[in-house]
Every structure is written in structure tokens, then in C-alpha cells.
Design an enzyme around this catalytic site. Structure first.
Site, PDB file in Angstrom:
ATOM      1  N   HIS A 180       0.851  -1.191   0.000  1.00 40.36           N
ATOM      2  CA  HIS A 180       0.000   0.000   0.000  1.00 40.36           C
ATOM      3  C   HIS A 180       0.891   1.246   0.000  1.00 40.36           C
ATOM      4  O   HIS A 180       2.086   1.149   0.262  1.00 40.36           O
ATOM      5  CB  HIS A 180      -0.914   0.031   1.229  1.00 40.36           C
ATOM      6  CG  HIS A 180      -2.092  -0.880   1.108  1.00 40.36           C
ATOM      7  ND1 HIS A 180      -2.026  -2.215   1.475  1.00 40.36           N
ATOM      8  CD2 HIS A 180      -3.351  -0.682   0.654  1.00 40.36           C
ATOM      9  CE1 HIS A 180      -3.215  -2.777   1.249  1.00 40.36           C
ATOM     10  NE2 HIS A 180      -4.038  -1.875   0.751  1.00 40.36           N
ATOM     11  N   LYS A 213      -0.146   4.688   4.572  1.00 42.20           N
ATOM     12  CA  LYS A 213      -0.975   3.714   5.287  1.00 42.20           C
ATOM     13  C   LYS A 213      -0.193   3.245   6.507  1.00 42.20           C
ATOM     14  O   LYS A 213       0.921   2.740   6.397  1.00 42.20           O
ATOM     15  CB  LYS A 213      -1.291   2.523   4.397  1.00 42.20           C
ATOM     16  CG  LYS A 213      -2.237   1.528   5.067  1.00 42.20           C
ATOM     17  CD  LYS A 213      -2.721   0.481   4.081  1.00 42.20           C
ATOM     18  CE  LYS A 213      -3.660  -0.508   4.727  1.00 42.20           C
ATOM     19  NZ  LYS A 213      -4.975   0.077   5.048  1.00 42.20           N
TER      20      LYS A 213
END
Lengths: 214, 214, 214, 214
Positions: free
Chosen positions: C128, C132
Site C-alpha cells: 500500500h 498507510k
């Protein structure tokens, strides 16, 4: 080429003989724990034996005065001093990893590292077979040392994967991935073959495998 | 920095304004099919317009005598001759692809190409969104031209993939893969920002984007 | 279809409106922290708001007696009891992840898990964007729960990757890899659209998104 | 288990013996172009020989009345009719591909195909070693036949890749990738071992390998 192998009965020794004989070279000298066997004086000696046998290697090269390609692992500073001494009279090519691809990958990582600044994320991943115990792999650590910062390392252990290494460089807009996978032991023996073929034309001296590749 | 955009209302123009304003730069001049608007004289002008508007760009740069970063596509030899003329008085940075990653990838491909011989297989793959009609992509062709041989090209058209390019180099023993993926238009605007920031310190002359990256 | 959105001004609310209007559907009701706006009675209501607003959602559905598609996160057992109560009178489709691909991936993982025994290695990886913070992602944990054993998880944080999940299954002889990547928020809004279109034909009752997909 | 091999000296025959002996099974019967050798009556016979030798296989199974696992390629309808005849008295497991992973992959493709509609893009890629001449691979064609539409196929020929197959399913929002890679011939011999171990408990009849996996 007429060549010799020290560490003949080892897995790398066997794989080297297989590839060299495919390439038309002739094994004329061999040594391992079962002793020495000499048909003829070799033009080059390949050593993939053990640190414990290193004194024998030094003795053989001094006697024969032939170039040496050496991939034996675990050599320390004292051993390297002895290689330097040999290198006054013959050419010596040494590396802990004779994979051409991993050596190219190292050069690429150094190049990318010059372009990207702190705002790029860098992570390293490697996958090896389930029986490999060290995490991360020695090669992953070696690749990480080429970057001038700490990087996250991910180690997968899957099936009988021979060895895959990946470095990801990402900015907000894009990601650049450099990946290497060895199909087999040939990834390493091909670099040894290249070294043995080139060493015949080299002046005495100590050479790293990456110098040979250039 | 106070900057201007020619091609202000285009998709790249809009994306450039967004990134430059995040970086604290101030838009003081703009031009597009709706006309010209000048708040103040810019320190640098960015041109991502159309070949058809190129005469206007030349006129504006001549009048203002400010450096130019230009990514307009389709320029031909006559256009480049005019850029050279401008470059006698101001710095000009030109590229058809301002992605930092694609430019690094190009450098890497050239480097690998020096190491590997004819016995290595090389193939290029690219994936783009389903609406992209040209196959292979212009960037894939540009990357292929860096290799001194014909290579197989594979083009996937999937979903809304923004743009992925991959080059595989394989010998009998191993495979080395270089891959680039753009997350978004930022892959390109970041290179424009870098160019605009560096151009202020450059002497008059014509520069490629890859020279700027070094 | 005439539809309503609860959580209209949120990022999912906005993305839902964009996709639904492309598909020719008409927004006739909306609610968010700025209040309620009703042009006409909707045929279906979509809720992507906050747990805090859940009491309002229950009230609206009770009043209007229209089907509900709900993707609000953080719902607990008490909330689900209220959904069950609504489901006596109207159709309710609920999921914490409306990506069609992730739901298919879940089905595939369950299927592979039936075939492979303890002698297969299984590892999960996810990538990600750099912002994140949770590691591993909620989706990776959800996928891991489908396997009846502990699995290694690897989390990369790179650039602005929207979200990639991968599961590897390997035996001594082979490796099977299942991978999902979201290109954009559309990965989720498309599942919402599918649900809203199907719910009009459903009997009152509580449905999971994976039931809808079958 | 006491087993026999028809096609003993072939590459698959040799690989089967290696894996079966690791698993503690005992080779008591063998046949190939050098003739027949029987130490004891086998409990099961494995046939990886050639279509040309199929008449011998039929004769041997009729005489011995033992179950048969057969992976010989090129069998036609007449041959299958004979297998059906044998299957009246003994259990017969037949497949053109005994890789567990490829068989699971086939099941997964059929499952995904039920979920995705015409608006999903589907493409198939495969990579094999440089010496493989047929493009695309037989397995890629077999996987493509599972989808009810024409799909683009991409074939890379790189180094000594043992065999990689990938299917991509993409919508506007996301992409789902199913990938299989064989590390070695073990990918196939493991499926043969599984079949031979299970066949001892089966009633007479004709079974496909995928039925055995379930």
C-alpha cells in the site's frame, strides 16, 4: 582450455565440470578430500572448496604458477593477504557470488541510488526454498549495503525456489522494480566459466568478478 | 518560484498547476486556447501544449527571455532548430517523457546492454488501460531502440492500468527483470517540477531531461 | 434507478455519485453532516457514512421502507441486530469490502485451501501507499483468516500504491500465486453499483456482498 | 506400495522412480524399449510412455488386472475407448497434465469465469525456456479453452524457465491475476504419486486427475 578444479567432488565442483566440458574445456587436474589427480599441468585452476583447504590452494598455485579463479566462501583478511601475495605472480579473480545477474543488479542498484533522493521509498524482498534458514539471505544483505540507508527486508520461504531478489524504488508517482531470479546453479557456473576464459589474457594482479564483467 | 504555463487548460497543464502549487510555487502567467493572462513576469515557463501552438511558445520566450521547460509532443527538426535558437539566450529543457523512473530505466537498460551478449534473451512487455489503441506503446518502442537488436514485444490491454513497462534479460542460468509502473500523472509532473527548479541555476543552452537527472 | 446516498459528501459518497450518474441513475435523496435533501422518494438507499450516523440510517430506512446497501465500517453486534430487524421488511446488502475482485479472491483462497495440505507453504503479501499506517492491512488479515493456519505476512509501503494483495501457495514442485490490485476507488464503487442494481429484485432479507456475486 | 513403470527409461519414468523411492515405494516391474523386467506383481502400474506403446500397456493391464495411472500424451478416441474397457475391471486415472497446481488453476479459472462478465478484460501469458518451440504452450491453450471467449495470448521464451502461466482478469477498477510456476519436474511427479496412492482405494472405473484432487 586445460583447467583444474580444487573442490572437485563438491556440488559447485561438479556443476563447473559439467558446464566447462559442454564448452569444450578439458579437466586435467583435480583435488578434493579424496586426494589429488593430475593428468597434465592446467592453464587455470578453479577453487570452490572450503576455507579449511585454503592452505592447499595457496601451495598448489605457488607450485604451478597458474592463474586462479576462487569462489570459496568464508575467506578472512589473512586469507586475502595470501591471495594478494599470489597475485604478484599470477592473475587471481575472487568473488563470493559469481552470478552475472546479481553482479549486474548490484551495479544497477548503485546507479539508481545516485538518482533517487530521500523522498523515494526503497524496500528489498527475497524468496528462497523452504529449507533455507537464514533470513534475510546473504545476497539481500549485500544488496542492502549498497544503499546508503536502512531498508525494510521481506523474506519469503516457498517450495523449492532457487533464489529471487527484488528491490523496489517508489516515489509518489511511480515505482521502479529491479528483480533477479536464478533458474539453477548455472547462474553461478556461467560466471566462473567467463572468468576462467578471460583470466588467460590478464596480467598478474587481484581482480574482483565485477571488474571482469566490465 | 513564479512560473507560467502554456497549455494551461490541458490535462498536463492542470496536473502541473496542482503539483507546483502544493510545492509552494506561484502561477503568474498562463496561456491556452482561451487566450493569455499575465499577473507578473514568470521566472520560468512550462509548455505542455500542442505542436500547433509552438510558434506562440517561441514568440513568448523570445519576448520574455525566461527559461523554458517543454514537453509538447510531435516536435520535428524545424521545431528543434527553433529551440536551439532560443537556447542561445535562455536555458531550455526538453523531453518527450518527464517520468523520472522511465528515464532511470533507460539508463539502466543501456548499462545492462553493455554487460550481456547475444546469448542473452531480451523481451519487452507493457500493460496499459483498455482504451489505449497503439500497440506497442511509444515508450516500449523507445526502450527497445536502446537495445542493439530486435526484441519481442508484448502488449497487454487491461482495465485502467496507468502504464507498466518491463524488460527481461535471461541467460540459461538466470533472469534479470527491470520494471516501471506509473501510479498516476504525478509520475510525469514530478519530473517537470524538478526541471523547473533546476533550470533557474542553468546557463543558457539546450538540455535533455536525462542530463538534468544526472 | 432513483437512489439516495447517506454520507453524500464523503469520498466514497462522491465516488458513488460519479459512477452511478455515468450509469444513468438519478440521485434523488442525500444526507450528510450538512443535513438532508430529498427531491423524490428513492428506490434504494446507499450508506457509506460513519458508525456515529447509523441511528439516522436506521430511522430513514424504517420511514421510507426501501432497500439498503450499506458499507459503513465499524458496525458491531448491536448494529447488526438492527440491520436484521430492518431486513424483515426490506432487502439489506452489507459488506465491509465491496471490491468484486477481493470477494472473488476470497472465494478462490477458500477453494485452494481445500486442495492443498499441510505440506504446502502459504504466505501473504500486501503493498500500500507510504501513508498507510496499519500493518498488515485489514484485508490481508481477513484473507489470512480464510486459511486454517498461521501464515507469514509481508507488508510493503511504497509510493502511492492503491492496494495490492497476494497469496502464494507452494509445494516442492510448484507455486500458485493469487494476486489482486485495485486501480482506483472504482474497485469498490462498481460493487456498490452491482448491489444497488440487484437489490431491486430481492426479497426482504439480509444478504452479504458475496452472496450477491454468486 | 509395490508399483510398476511403463516407459521406465524416459525422463518422466526416471523422475517418477526417484520420487516414489523417496516416498518409500518399491519398484517391482518395469517396461521400456529395452524390454520388460518383473520382480513381483505390482499393486499399481504407472504409464508415461508413448502412444506407440499403448497396445502393450493395454495388454499388461489386462493380464495383471491392476489399477493404472496413465499420463501418456497423444491418446485419441480409440485409445480412450480401450481405457474405458479396462476401467470395467480396474481403476484407471488419466490426465495430460499431472501438476496439482495447474489442475487447481483450471478450477479457479472456471470459478472466476462465472463471476466476471463481458466487461472484464482477460489475457493469458506464459513463459518457457528458449528451446520451447510451440507458441502458445499446450497448457496455455487448455487454460484458454476454459474461458468462453477468445483471449489474447502472450508467449515469452526466456532462458531456462521451466514453465509459468498467468491469467489476468481486469475491470475498470481492479485486476485479479492467477499465476502458476513449476519449479521442476516434481510439479508433475507429485501428482502421479498422489494418484498412485489414492488409486488403491478406488472402485474400478475411469477417473480424471481433477476428480482425484477433489
Amino acid at each position: 582450455m586445460k583447467y583444474g578444479i580444487i573442490g572437485y567432488s563438491g556440488r559447485m565442483g561438479q556443476a563447473i565440470e559439467e558446464l566447462f566440458s559442454e564448452a569444450g574445456h578439458e579437466l586435467v587436474y583435480q583435488m578434493d578430500e579424496n586426494g589429488e589427480k593430475e593428468i597434465e599441468k592446467p592453464e587455470v585452476v578453479i577453487d570452490f572448496s572450503l576455507k579449511e583447504a585454503f592452505a592447499d590452494t595457496v601451495r598448489v598455485i605457488k607450485e604451478k604458477e597458474v592463474p586462479l579463479v576462487i569462489g570459496t566462501t568464508g575467506l578472512d583478511d589473512t586469507d586475502f593477504a595470501k591471495l594478494d601475495e599470489l597475485a604478484e605472480k599470477v592473475a587471481v579473480i575472487q568473488s563470493f557470488n559469481f552470478s552475472i545477474g546479481i553482479n549486474i543488479l548490484s551495479e544497477l542498484i548503485k546507479k539508481v541510488n545516485k538518482y533517487v533522493d530521500r523522498d523515494w521509498d526503497i524496500e528489498i524482498s527475497e524468496t528462497h526454498h523452504r529449507f533455507k534458514k537464514d533470513k534475510p539471505s546473504g545476497t539481500a544483505i549485500m544488496l542492502g549495503d549498497l544503499l546508503e540507508r536502512d531498508v525494510e527486508m521481506h523474506s519469503k520461504r516457498l517450495g523449492s525456489e532457487f533464489g529471487e531478489h527484488e528491490v523496489d524504488f517508489a516515489s509518489i508517482g511511480e515505482v521502479l522494480t529491479l528483480k533477479h531470479r536464478a533458474y539453477s546453479r548455472k547462474a553461478f557456473t556461467q560466471g566462473v566459466l567467463l572468468s576462467a576464459e578471460k583470466i588467460l589474457d590478464l596480467e598478474p594482479g587481484f581482480y574482483s568478478f565485477s571488474e571482469i564483467l566490465k
